[in-house]
Design a protein around this motif. Structure first.
Motif, PDB file in Angstrom:
ATOM      1  N   PHE A 118       4.368   6.347   0.973  1.00 17.81           N
ATOM      2  CA  PHE A 118       3.226   6.747   1.812  1.00 17.81           C
ATOM      3  C   PHE A 118       3.487   6.274   3.241  1.00 17.81           C
ATOM      4  O   PHE A 118       3.381   5.083   3.524  1.00 17.81           O
ATOM      5  N   GLU A 119       3.845   7.221   4.106  1.00 19.09           N
ATOM      6  CA  GLU A 119       4.206   6.863   5.480  1.00 19.09           C
ATOM      7  C   GLU A 119       2.940   6.885   6.365  1.00 19.09           C
ATOM      8  O   GLU A 119       2.801   7.676   7.283  1.00 19.09           O
ATOM      9  N   TRP A 120       2.001   6.014   6.020  1.00 19.22           N
ATOM     10  CA  TRP A 120       0.784   5.789   6.796  1.00 19.22           C
ATOM     11  C   TRP A 120       0.123   7.106   7.222  1.00 19.22           C
ATOM     12  O   TRP A 120      -0.130   7.952   6.379  1.00 19.22           O
ATOM     13  N   TYR A 164       0.828  -1.211   0.000  1.00 20.41           N
ATOM     14  CA  TYR A 164       0.000   0.000   0.000  1.00 20.41           C
ATOM     15  C   TYR A 164       0.863   1.262   0.000  1.00 20.41           C
ATOM     16  O   TYR A 164       0.446   2.306  -0.490  1.00 20.41           O
ATOM     17  N   GLN A 165       2.087   1.158   0.503  1.00 25.81           N
ATOM     18  CA  GLN A 165       2.929   2.348   0.612  1.00 25.81           C
ATOM     19  C   GLN A 165       3.557   2.774  -0.719  1.00 25.81           C
ATOM     20  O   GLN A 165       3.940   3.934  -0.860  1.00 25.81           O
ATOM     21  N   ILE A 166       3.694   1.840  -1.646  1.00 28.68           N
ATOM     22  CA  ILE A 166       4.385   2.213  -2.897  1.00 28.68           C
ATOM     23  C   ILE A 166       3.583   1.970  -4.174  1.00 28.68           C
ATOM     24  O   ILE A 166       3.807   2.644  -5.174  1.00 28.68           O
ATOM     25  N   ASN A 180       3.675  -8.555   9.057  1.00 29.27           N
ATOM     26  CA  ASN A 180       4.546  -7.449   9.409  1.00 29.27           C
ATOM     27  C   ASN A 180       4.014  -6.734  10.651  1.00 29.27           C
ATOM     28  O   ASN A 180       2.879  -6.247  10.651  1.00 29.27           O
ATOM     29  N   GLU A 181       4.830  -6.688  11.678  1.00 26.70           N
ATOM     30  CA  GLU A 181       4.549  -5.906  12.885  1.00 26.70           C
ATOM     31  C   GLU A 181       3.133  -6.090  13.433  1.00 26.70           C
ATOM     32  O   GLU A 181       2.334  -5.143  13.490  1.00 26.70           O
ATOM     33  N   PRO A 182       2.810  -7.305  13.863  1.00 28.02           N
ATOM     34  CA  PRO A 182       1.473  -7.532  14.422  1.00 28.02           C
ATOM     35  C   PRO A 182       1.154  -6.642  15.630  1.00 28.02           C
ATOM     36  O   PRO A 182      -0.013  -6.356  15.891  1.00 28.02           O
TER      37      PRO A 182
HETATM   38  C1  BGC Z   1       6.476  -0.324   9.103  1.00 25.53           C
HETATM   39  C2  BGC Z   1       6.636   0.460   7.819  1.00 25.53           C
HETATM   40  C3  BGC Z   1       6.805   1.931   8.153  1.00 25.53           C
HETATM   41  C4  BGC Z   1       8.071   2.103   8.942  1.00 25.53           C
HETATM   42  C5  BGC Z   1       8.409   3.538   9.334  1.00 25.53           C
HETATM   43  C6  BGC Z   1       7.359   0.148  10.219  1.00 25.53           C
HETATM   44  O1  BGC Z   1       6.560   0.301  11.359  1.00 25.53           O
HETATM   45  O2  BGC Z   1       6.564  -1.693   8.879  1.00 25.53           O
HETATM   46  O3  BGC Z   1       5.535   0.208   7.012  1.00 25.53           O
HETATM   47  O4  BGC Z   1       6.801   2.743   7.017  1.00 25.53           O
HETATM   48  O5  BGC Z   1       7.997   1.353  10.136  1.00 25.53           O
HETATM   49  O6  BGC Z   1       7.432   4.080  10.146  1.00 25.53           O
END
Ligand code: BGC
Length: 446
Positions: free
Chosen positions: A404-406, A19-21, A165-167
């Protein structure tokens, strides 16, 4: 001073997430994701940004792989957008979405780059959220079915797989703090989501074993912040330990390796999880091949009886990145060493490490010396960790591209490649050029 070489075959790479790229989130029959909905809901994302275009990687992946090749990357960690494959989360397959990842994998292999797939980096199919998402127990089956299908379709070419990723971020930032999709603020959901992600992960691992992929490896990717006690007092030490067990690898690895939550978590969870949750632990305890560590920053913890976990962060005056995160490479060593000492994983990968800075283009170049400095200090710690017995096999810098940084939208740049969002032009930053020398020499000294 002796030259600091990394082990032979060390997998140097960069990481991204769908989703970020990718952009084009609904293209070619894809279903909507929770991040599509969340970013299109006014007020959730800085400046009203969405992932609609992002770095347009869905259409420019060939150009991006050419850049990876130019920098000499050996590995590329990316994630699959579940709703491209299953627009409704389960049931009907969307071949056109599948086709994108088929082409991506083929192009990577053609360029001599090892693909490293993450099955879930936060873009849950929106229709599954309508059924309760990660808080619904059935998601363990939905996820395992999706994972199994991906093993069948890409397992002939892809050996390395990470389930989630990061649950922690999914559970707490998405379901308790409400800052990420699905934007909930409900402690019961947050704990159920923690638990169901573990169940989903382990079911996918079992499907992976059955798929019998040649040289296949499967693991999980976990977020970590180094939590150090502010003083030597027993109270501060306990507060730091509690923060570590709740926020870092132990929350997930204790169940996976020992079939139980860490002590500091267990008592608390009893109140929030269904009474029979212990039965699930037999299923959750399932051997994995590697642990993926994401690390960015540290945190100094002081005892605070008024905070829910008994500790609060205190300032220690270290330099910070553009995210406001302190730069603390020593904490990276502590996380890696602690992981090896506490759980003794067969292999470890750094699946993310990097920094956001306020990059500027000057005469067509980006002189991001702060990022070089950040990465160098963290590479040194990784090297020290290897010398001290950590079975570190590879390192993925976050991120390949600015993206896209969330909740921060496009305001934070993490890439080693700059993206001009108006033109989609890419520029390899000085950090990207510097990184390619590290990779070429497989050493920090050149
Ligand atoms: C995430 C990435 C995020 C990065 C920087 C991690 O928490 O997996 O998606 O962009 O950190 O915040």
């Amino acid at each position: 001073m002796s030259t600091k070489y990394f082990p032979k075959d060390f997998l140097w790479g960069a990481a991204t997430a769908s989703y970020q790229i990718e952009g084009s989130p609904l293209a070619d029959g894809a279903g909507s994701s929770i991040w599509h909905r969340f970013s299109h809901t006014p007020g959730n994302i800085l400046n009203g940004d969405t992932g609609d275009v992002a770095a347009d990687h869905y259409r420019r992946y060939k150009e991006d792989i050419a850049l990876m090749k130019e920098m000499g990357l050996k590995g590329y960690r990316f994630s699959i957008a579940w709703p491209r494959i299953y627009p409704y989360g389960k049931g009907k397959i969307n071949e056109k979405g599948m086709d994108f990842y088929d082409r991506l994998v083929d192009e990577l292999l053609e360029a001599g780059i090892t693909p490293f797939i993450t099955l879930y980096h936060w873009d849950l199919p929106a229709t599954l959220q309508d059924l309760g998402g990660w808080a619904n127990r059935d998601i363990a089956c939905w996820f395992a079915d999706y994972a199994d299908y991906m093993f069948q379709r890409l397992g002939d070419r892809v050996e390395n797989w990470s389930t989630l990723n990061e649950p922690w971020v999914v559970a707490f930032v998405g379901h308790l703090f409400g800052e990420h999709a699905p934007g909930m603020k409900d402690i019961y959901s947050a704990f159920l989501v923690t638990h169901n992600q573990l169940r989903a992960h382990s079911k996918a691992v079992r499907a992976f074993r059955e798929a019998n992929i040649a040289n296949g490896k499967i693991g999980i990717t976990l977020s970590n912040t180094s939590h150090d006690p502010a003083t030597d007092s027993m109270e501060d030490k306990i507060a730091a330990k509690v923060a570590h067990e709740w926020n870092n690898y132990p929350l997930f690895l204790h169940p996976i390796y020992y079939g139980d939550y860490p002590d500091t978590v267990k008592e608390f969870l009893k109140e929030y999880l269904p009474k029979n949750y212990y039965k699930d632990m037999e299923e959750i305890k399932e051997e994995i091949d590697f642990v993926g560590i994401n690390y960015y920053s540290g945190d100094l913890v002081k005892f605070d009886p008024d905070s829910p976990l008994g500790g609060k962060s205190v300032e220690r005056g270290l330099p910070k990145t553009e995210m406001g995160w302190e730069i603390y490479p020593e904490g990276f060593y502590k996380i890696l060493k602690g992981l090896q000492d506490e759980y003794n994983p067969k292999e470890v990968y750094v699946t993310e490490n990097g920094a956001a800075f306020d990059d500027k283009v000057e005469n067509g170049e980006v002189h991001d010396h702060k990022r070089i400095d950040y990465l160098k200090k963290h590479f040194e710690m990784a090297h020290k960790a290897i010398e001290d017995g950590v079975k570190l096999k590879g390192y993925f810098v976050w991120s390949l591209l600015d993206n896209f940084e969330w909740a921060f939208g496009y305001s934070k740049r993490f890439g080693i490649v700059y993206v001009d969002y108006n033109t989609q032009k890419r520029i390899i930053k000085d950090s990207g050029k510097w990184y390619s020398q590290i990779i070429k020499n497989n050493s920090l000294d050149f």
